[in-house]
Write an enzyme that holds these catalytic residues in place. Structure first.
Site, PDB file in Angstrom:
ATOM      1  N   SER A 220      -3.913  21.571 -13.391  1.00  0.00           N
ATOM      2  CA  SER A 220      -3.816  21.312 -12.087  1.00  0.00           C
ATOM      3  C   SER A 220      -3.493  22.642 -11.400  1.00  0.00           C
ATOM      4  CB  SER A 220      -2.549  20.555 -11.793  1.00  0.00           C
ATOM      5  OG  SER A 220      -1.280  21.113 -12.324  1.00  0.00           O
ATOM      6  N   GLY A 222      -2.754  23.362  -7.853  1.00  0.00           N
ATOM      7  CA  GLY A 222      -2.405  23.213  -6.531  1.00  0.00           C
ATOM      8  C   GLY A 222      -3.281  22.897  -5.317  1.00  0.00           C
ATOM      9  N   GLY A 225      -6.760  22.006  -6.285  1.00  0.00           N
ATOM     10  CA  GLY A 225      -7.385  20.882  -6.941  1.00  0.00           C
ATOM     11  C   GLY A 225      -6.898  20.652  -8.448  1.00  0.00           C
ATOM     12  N   GLY A 251       2.754  17.464 -10.099  1.00  0.00           N
ATOM     13  CA  GLY A 251       2.087  17.377 -11.265  1.00  0.00           C
ATOM     14  C   GLY A 251       2.440  16.189 -12.015  1.00  0.00           C
ATOM     15  N   ASP A 252       3.404  15.873 -12.023  1.00  0.00           N
ATOM     16  CA  ASP A 252       4.036  14.551 -12.698  1.00  0.00           C
ATOM     17  C   ASP A 252       3.196  13.210 -11.910  1.00  0.00           C
ATOM     18  OD1 ASP A 252       5.617  16.264 -14.412  1.00  0.00           O
ATOM     19  OD2 ASP A 252       7.315  15.881 -12.754  1.00  0.00           O
TER      20      ASP A 252
END
Length: 309
Positions: A220, A222, A225, A251-252
């Protein structure tokens, strides 16, 4: 069945102030408390989509009871291992004027050796473990090698293992070859011990990790993408522009979206797009991993793909 494992969960107490003034009294204009921890965030997002899942991990004390109660109110099934020490509380400070967010992460309770083995035995007896998502920091007194035992045990019971942590714990855990890992760009740089300048360097490091026996590497980045690399496919998905209100749990949420899409039979490319949509949707809402299906569906339609080379 999807299971999440959070070894060091937390209550996330979010506080909003108008304009932080140092060395002065600051009035709180709003506050809220959420059940937090990386795996728990994943469980909450899955529950929002009606996906059956169970949250596992260590909780203790009054704060642990509050955390479990909040999860139950969020529709998350729990089967925690109870310890004697109190579950930690993190403080998240939001400055309304600067739109900045400052995190104060507590260390957490010490977990005893017998507690570790109770969790291992629980995983050995899980019913129908299709996916086991292991994520987050290690509690006090627990060495990174415990992640090896968790990953090995999860694979032995036939689960697809998703692994998401940082630093030495990630490096050690990789030797057990989890099926999927999801570092962010900074975590990937720490994993490979160097700065990565562009998407080509990021993709090359992801390929190197895949060649060591990891089926899928998600990175990831931010607003830039997410990159997905497997032995046969590579994709770079980018979200549409949004107004960011919060980054906690993004992110989770991506992990939850990716696993949910795979479980529903979507292609790797579509699963990546859904992961990007879920992570981005979370940034548009205040709170910890507040990911709503209607936001995800709207953003999903506007995810674009770019060439890696």
């Amino acid at each position: 069945m999807i299971y999440t494992v959070t070894l060091n969960p937390a209550l996330d107490r979010q506080i909003w102030v108008e304009d932080i003034k140092y060395d002065e009294s600051n009035r709180i204009i709003k506050e809220a408390t959420y059940a937090g921890g990386k795996g728990i965030d994943v469980s909450r997002v899955l529950a929002n989509f009606g996906a059956d899942n169970v949250a596992l991990g260590f909780v203790g004390g009054f704060s642990g009871e509050e955390l479990e109660g909040r999860l139950l109110n969020d529709g998350v099934r729990c089967n925690f291992t109870y310890i004697s020490a109190n579950t930690r509380t993190n403080i998240i400070l939001n400055d309304e004027k600067t739109k900045s967010q400052t995190l104060f992460n507590a260390i957490g309770p010490e977990v005893q050796p017998q507690d570790l083995m109770r969790l291992i035995k629980q995983i050995q007896n899980l019913p129908n473990p299709e996916y086991i998502i292991i994520s987050g920091s290690l509690p006090v007194g627990v060495q990174p090698a415990f992640y090896n035992k968790l990953i090995d045990t999860s694979k032995e019971v036939g689960a697809i293992v998703v692994f998401d942590t940082d630093g030495r714990a990630m490096k050690v855990g990789l030797s057990s070859k989890p099926h999927i890992i999801k570092p962010n760009i900074h975590e990937l740089e720490r994993l490979v011990d160097k700065k990565l300048k562009d998407i080509n360097e990021i993709a090359q490091e992801a390929r190197t990790i895949c060649n060591k026996g990891i089926n899928i590497v998600l990175v990831s980045m931010g607003a830039k993408g997410m990159l997905c690399v497997s032995s046969k496919e590579e994709y770079w998905a980018c979200p549409p522009p949004v107004e960011v209100q919060n980054t906690i749990g993004a992110g989770d949420s991506s992990v939850a979206g990716f696993v949910l899409a795979l479980k529903e039979g979507k292609s790797l490319k579509d699963a990546l797009a859904f992961a990007v949509a879920a992570g981005t949707a979370t940034t548009t809402r205040p709170g910890t991993a507040v990911c709503l299906p209607e936001d995800v569906e709207l953003i999903y339609k506007n995810v674009t793909f770019r060439d890696i080379a």
